[in-house]
Design an enzyme around this catalytic site. Sequence first.
Site, short mmCIF file in Angstrom:
data_model
loop_
_atom_site.label_atom_id
_atom_site.label_comp_id
_atom_site.label_asym_id
_atom_site.label_seq_id
_atom_site.Cartn_x
_atom_site.Cartn_y
_atom_site.Cartn_z
N ASP A 12 11.01 -5.59 14.82
CA ASP A 12 9.82 -6.11 14.47
C ASP A 12 9.06 -5.99 15.76
O ASP A 12 9.57 -6.22 16.82
CB ASP A 12 9.97 -7.26 13.58
CG ASP A 12 8.41 -8.03 13.03
OD1 ASP A 12 7.66 -7.49 12.82
OD2 ASP A 12 8.25 -9.14 13.53
N ASP A 14 5.43 -8.19 16.50
CA ASP A 14 4.93 -9.36 16.92
C ASP A 14 5.86 -10.59 16.66
O ASP A 14 6.66 -10.76 15.62
CB ASP A 14 3.64 -9.83 16.03
CG ASP A 14 2.57 -8.78 16.22
OD1 ASP A 14 2.40 -8.46 17.26
OD2 ASP A 14 1.81 -8.43 15.01
N HIS A 95 -1.28 -2.15 4.78
CA HIS A 95 -1.84 -2.56 3.37
C HIS A 95 -1.59 -4.32 3.35
O HIS A 95 -1.01 -4.92 3.83
CB HIS A 95 -1.13 -1.98 2.49
CG HIS A 95 -0.93 -0.48 2.49
ND1 HIS A 95 0.28 0.20 2.79
CD2 HIS A 95 -1.87 0.51 2.47
CE1 HIS A 95 0.09 1.54 2.87
NE2 HIS A 95 -1.32 1.75 2.66
N CYS A 108 2.36 -1.97 -1.97
CA CYS A 108 2.61 -0.61 -1.47
C CYS A 108 3.97 -0.91 -1.17
O CYS A 108 4.58 -2.10 -1.59
CB CYS A 108 2.17 -0.43 -0.16
SG CYS A 108 2.43 -1.62 1.29
MG LIG Z 1 7.12 -10.72 13.54
ZN LIG Z 2 2.07 -0.67 3.03
#
Ligand SMILES: [Mg+2]
Ligand SMILES: [Zn+2]
Length: 189
Positions: A12, A14, A95, A108
């Site tokens: 990931d 952030d 999204h 999504c």
């Molecule tokens: Mg994060």
């Molecule tokens: Zn998405």
Amino acid sequence: MGADLRPAAFIDRDGVINAERHHVYRIADFEVLPGVVQGLRQLAAHGYALVVVTNQAGIAKGKYGPADFELLTAHMRTLFAREGVQFAGVYHCPHHPQGSVPAYTRDCGCRKPAPGLLLQAAAELGLDLRRSVLVGDKPSDTAAGRAAGVRRTVLVESGHALPADTAALADHRCAGLAEAAGWLCRQPL
Ligand SMILES: [Mg+2]
Ligand SMILES: [Zn+2]
């Protein structure tokens, strides 16, 4: 499954790579967390393809545009390339079901905890999901990893606040990416 498939470390962005802030899209707000360069180097040296998987609902919410995300991604790649760290891929979900930009406002299959980003990366980059791992700072990250069938998941405390007990949500919990890489590299590939 071909023998040439690579295991990936899905990371990931952030709160794991860079300091968690509300809607990071400016280069000035992209602050790499301590130990991240070393952690990524260690994962790569261990044999993992490094793949960033990041929800970017700020695009659907009109906080910033796809071009902002691409500029910041180019900056991130350049910063890390200077340190000898190459990302095999950077995948994002733009999204959100309650967005304000019609083109990105929908349910999504790629917004974590859905596994779409990981599945897309696996198909495009030739990754072996069952030997792959994921490091995130939210339960939705590790849920995406599990939904994609990765072998190990780690939650780090360098981003969002976590529940007191995360034993059911991840295989390991630690302070940040450096510690996560250390733990993952002590496990069989
Ligand atoms: Mg994060
Ligand atoms: Zn998405």
